[in-house]
Design an enzyme around this catalytic site. Sequence first.
Site, mmCIF file in Angstrom:
data_model
loop_
_atom_site.group_PDB
_atom_site.id
_atom_site.type_symbol
_atom_site.label_atom_id
_atom_site.label_comp_id
_atom_site.label_asym_id
_atom_site.label_seq_id
_atom_site.Cartn_x
_atom_site.Cartn_y
_atom_site.Cartn_z
ATOM 1 N N GLY A 12 0.820 -1.207 0.000
ATOM 2 C CA GLY A 12 0.000 0.000 0.000
ATOM 3 C C GLY A 12 0.858 1.263 0.000
ATOM 4 O O GLY A 12 2.003 1.248 0.447
ATOM 5 N N LEU A 14 0.422 4.082 1.798
ATOM 6 C CA LEU A 14 0.732 4.416 3.190
ATOM 7 C C LEU A 14 1.373 3.238 3.912
ATOM 8 O O LEU A 14 2.288 3.424 4.721
ATOM 9 C CB LEU A 14 -0.545 4.854 3.921
ATOM 10 C CG LEU A 14 -0.353 5.123 5.415
ATOM 11 C CD1 LEU A 14 0.685 6.223 5.661
ATOM 12 C CD2 LEU A 14 -1.677 5.484 6.076
ATOM 13 N N ALA A 62 -7.532 -0.892 2.556
ATOM 14 C CA ALA A 62 -8.855 -0.306 2.287
ATOM 15 C C ALA A 62 -9.198 -0.473 0.827
ATOM 16 O O ALA A 62 -8.325 -0.746 0.000
ATOM 17 C CB ALA A 62 -8.849 1.185 2.641
ATOM 18 N N TRP A 63 -10.486 -0.307 0.531
ATOM 19 C CA TRP A 63 -10.915 -0.129 -0.864
ATOM 20 C C TRP A 63 -10.749 1.357 -1.144
ATOM 21 O O TRP A 63 -11.501 2.181 -0.627
ATOM 22 C CB TRP A 63 -12.379 -0.555 -1.039
ATOM 23 C CG TRP A 63 -12.855 -0.424 -2.451
ATOM 24 C CD1 TRP A 63 -13.036 0.750 -3.151
ATOM 25 C CD2 TRP A 63 -13.200 -1.473 -3.359
ATOM 26 N NE1 TRP A 63 -13.452 0.485 -4.421
ATOM 27 C CE2 TRP A 63 -13.565 -0.875 -4.583
ATOM 28 C CE3 TRP A 63 -13.237 -2.861 -3.261
ATOM 29 C CZ2 TRP A 63 -13.970 -1.619 -5.692
ATOM 30 C CZ3 TRP A 63 -13.633 -3.595 -4.360
ATOM 31 C CH2 TRP A 63 -13.997 -2.974 -5.567
ATOM 32 N N THR A 103 -10.367 8.866 6.284
ATOM 33 C CA THR A 103 -10.261 9.811 5.168
ATOM 34 C C THR A 103 -11.037 11.109 5.376
ATOM 35 O O THR A 103 -12.045 11.131 6.090
ATOM 36 C CB THR A 103 -10.795 9.112 3.889
ATOM 37 O OG1 THR A 103 -10.863 10.063 2.834
ATOM 38 C CG2 THR A 103 -12.189 8.544 4.104
ATOM 39 N N TYR A 127 -17.494 5.297 -0.988
ATOM 40 C CA TYR A 127 -16.187 5.217 -0.314
ATOM 41 C C TYR A 127 -16.251 5.928 1.044
ATOM 42 O O TYR A 127 -15.899 5.345 2.080
ATOM 43 C CB TYR A 127 -15.115 5.843 -1.212
ATOM 44 C CG TYR A 127 -13.779 6.071 -0.549
ATOM 45 C CD1 TYR A 127 -12.940 5.003 -0.220
ATOM 46 C CD2 TYR A 127 -13.346 7.362 -0.239
ATOM 47 C CE1 TYR A 127 -11.707 5.225 0.384
ATOM 48 C CE2 TYR A 127 -12.117 7.594 0.363
ATOM 49 C CZ TYR A 127 -11.299 6.520 0.679
ATOM 50 O OH TYR A 127 -10.082 6.740 1.284
ATOM 51 N N LYS A 131 -16.097 4.110 4.727
ATOM 52 C CA LYS A 131 -14.980 4.437 5.618
ATOM 53 C C LYS A 131 -15.515 4.935 6.964
ATOM 54 O O LYS A 131 -14.982 4.597 8.021
ATOM 55 C CB LYS A 131 -14.074 5.501 4.980
ATOM 56 C CG LYS A 131 -13.261 5.020 3.792
ATOM 57 C CD LYS A 131 -12.196 3.986 4.137
ATOM 58 C CE LYS A 131 -11.103 4.519 5.022
ATOM 59 N NZ LYS A 131 -10.071 3.475 5.308
ATOM 60 N N TRP A 153 -5.432 13.153 0.466
ATOM 61 C CA TRP A 153 -4.668 13.527 -0.731
ATOM 62 C C TRP A 153 -3.200 13.099 -0.626
ATOM 63 O O TRP A 153 -2.274 13.927 -0.684
ATOM 64 C CB TRP A 153 -4.758 15.040 -0.943
ATOM 65 C CG TRP A 153 -6.111 15.582 -1.262
ATOM 66 C CD1 TRP A 153 -7.309 15.086 -0.845
ATOM 67 C CD2 TRP A 153 -6.411 16.742 -2.061
ATOM 68 N NE1 TRP A 153 -8.337 15.870 -1.339
ATOM 69 C CE2 TRP A 153 -7.806 16.896 -2.077
ATOM 70 C CE3 TRP A 153 -5.635 17.674 -2.743
ATOM 71 C CZ2 TRP A 153 -8.442 17.918 -2.753
ATOM 72 C CZ3 TRP A 153 -6.259 18.708 -3.412
ATOM 73 C CH2 TRP A 153 -7.655 18.824 -3.430
HETATM 74 N N1 LIG Z 1 -4.514 7.676 -1.045
HETATM 75 C C1 LIG Z 1 -5.101 8.746 -0.546
HETATM 76 O O1 LIG Z 1 -5.013 9.849 -1.108
HETATM 77 C C2 LIG Z 1 -5.890 8.661 0.742
HETATM 78 C C3 LIG Z 1 -6.591 9.798 1.159
HETATM 79 C C4 LIG Z 1 -7.299 9.735 2.356
HETATM 80 C C5 LIG Z 1 -7.313 8.583 3.119
HETATM 81 N N2 LIG Z 1 -6.650 7.478 2.660
HETATM 82 C C6 LIG Z 1 -6.720 6.267 3.480
HETATM 83 O O2 LIG Z 1 -5.403 5.838 3.763
HETATM 84 C C7 LIG Z 1 -5.375 4.417 3.869
HETATM 85 C C8 LIG Z 1 -4.273 3.880 2.979
HETATM 86 O O3 LIG Z 1 -4.566 4.286 1.644
HETATM 87 P P1 LIG Z 1 -3.511 4.052 0.480
HETATM 88 O O4 LIG Z 1 -3.677 5.158 -0.487
HETATM 89 O O5 LIG Z 1 -2.196 3.728 1.053
HETATM 90 O O6 LIG Z 1 -4.142 2.756 -0.188
HETATM 91 P P2 LIG Z 1 -3.560 1.867 -1.365
HETATM 92 O O7 LIG Z 1 -2.233 2.327 -1.805
HETATM 93 O O8 LIG Z 1 -4.656 1.758 -2.370
HETATM 94 O O9 LIG Z 1 -3.363 0.480 -0.640
HETATM 95 C C9 LIG Z 1 -4.464 -0.253 -0.236
HETATM 96 C C10 LIG Z 1 -3.963 -1.493 0.437
HETATM 97 O O10 LIG Z 1 -5.088 -2.321 0.681
HETATM 98 C C11 LIG Z 1 -4.813 -3.611 0.154
HETATM 99 N N3 LIG Z 1 -6.004 -4.295 -0.293
HETATM 100 C C12 LIG Z 1 -6.934 -3.844 -1.139
HETATM 101 N N4 LIG Z 1 -7.876 -4.793 -1.327
HETATM 102 C C13 LIG Z 1 -7.511 -5.855 -0.571
HETATM 103 C C14 LIG Z 1 -8.061 -7.142 -0.320
HETATM 104 N N5 LIG Z 1 -9.200 -7.538 -0.894
HETATM 105 N N6 LIG Z 1 -7.408 -7.967 0.523
HETATM 106 C C15 LIG Z 1 -6.266 -7.595 1.098
HETATM 107 N N7 LIG Z 1 -5.680 -6.394 0.921
HETATM 108 C C16 LIG Z 1 -6.310 -5.538 0.091
HETATM 109 C C17 LIG Z 1 -3.876 -3.371 -1.014
HETATM 110 O O11 LIG Z 1 -3.231 -4.572 -1.339
HETATM 111 P P3 LIG Z 1 -2.786 -4.901 -2.852
HETATM 112 O O12 LIG Z 1 -1.582 -4.047 -3.109
HETATM 113 O O13 LIG Z 1 -2.499 -6.342 -2.812
HETATM 114 O O14 LIG Z 1 -3.916 -4.521 -3.740
HETATM 115 C C18 LIG Z 1 -2.975 -2.301 -0.422
HETATM 116 O O15 LIG Z 1 -1.994 -2.856 0.394
HETATM 117 C C19 LIG Z 1 -6.779 3.939 3.523
HETATM 118 O O16 LIG Z 1 -7.484 3.734 4.713
HETATM 119 C C20 LIG Z 1 -7.398 5.103 2.772
HETATM 120 O O17 LIG Z 1 -8.794 5.137 2.928
HETATM 121 C C21 LIG Z 1 -5.933 7.484 1.490
#
Ligand SMILES: NC(=O)c1ccc[n+]([C@@H]2O[C@H](COP(=O)([O-])OP(=O)(O)OC[C@H]3O[C@@H](n4cnc5c(N)ncnc54)[C@H](OP(=O)(O)O)[C@@H]3O)[C@@H](O)[C@H]2O)c1
Length: 293
Positions: A12, A14, A62-63, A103, A127, A131, A153
Amino acid sequence: MSKALILGGDTGLLGQALTMVLDKSNWNVETLGRRNGNLLDPQFLQASLEKISPDVVFNAVAWTAVDDAEDHPEEAGILNRTLPHSLARILSKSKTFLVHISTDFVFSGAGYTPHKEEDEPQPTSVYGRTKLEGEKAVLALIPERSCIVRTAWLFGPGRKNFVDTIISACKHRDTIKVVHDQTGSPTYTLDLAHWCRVIAEKRASGIWHAVNSGQASWCELACEAVSLAGASCRVEPIATSEWPQKAKRPVFSVLDNGKLAALIGKPPRPWTQALREYIFSTYLPAQQGEDAC
Ligand SMILES: NC(=O)c1ccc[n+]([C@@H]2O[C@H](COP(=O)([O-])OP(=O)(O)OC[C@H]3O[C@@H](n4cnc5c(N)ncnc54)[C@H](OP(=O)(O)O)[C@@H]3O)[C@@H](O)[C@H]2O)c1
């Protein structure tokens, strides 16, 4: 030495930052992801938690596909609501602390005042809704031994993000169009991972808004990224209506990080400074190499 289990710590955006930061801070770090088994199977999850027996679990799974969630509400709900609920239920029988990531999209984005932790959430997308349900499940089951870290973001190393998309688009186009009427809190994953570590070490329960200081529109973030990367591409502001997306986004989802600032003893650094560090460390060494050739 504290032991951390990071869900999503191998892949992921993060998750990888958490793994890097905690590793460097002398935590004993283990990761768990779908390569290890089905996290959505409560028996597998329970057996893994019992075997690893961590002091702190960081849930960065997360999704995160915001638009796809509109077409797959069930699947999004299983990852964003059911998984944290299972985690909290299993951990309710242990002393483990849970850091659950959430989020800015739990807010509707009405008004132009940064959102505080106690403000009423009102998600406008599947989403955001799933969440928020995940947050509630955790807080209902283990309020004393958990925290919700809302962030926004994200940019950082390890997985493609908005900043990477913009810089990559600039290599192929003279002009890119970016939405200018949505404003949020750009945040560096390595900074966020550091704050999560502090929150975990202090066992600071409750809700935390963890973002870099300042605010920007997507267009402003893109302009800054393009300028720091030294690209010559023109960034043209457009309205949300000119870039239709399936999920409704908050117009103003800036998070107030004052509570976090008090906890860590200083305001989080501005996003512009963090972005400079990210772009210089990720893109400029490669570009210098290309110049040399
Ligand atoms: N990105 C943003 O801008 C943002 C903004 C606000 C809040 N957030 C929050 O921050 C957190 C981390 O986000 P991120 O951007 O780091 O997410 P990300 O890069 O999309 O990573 C999501 C993680 O979840 C795993 N995952 C997804 N589906 C899965 C499943 N069915 N079984 C097991 N693992 C699964 C993925 O594994 P795979 O690699 O194997 O798919 C990956 O390790 C989340 O809670 C998100 O809501 C993110």
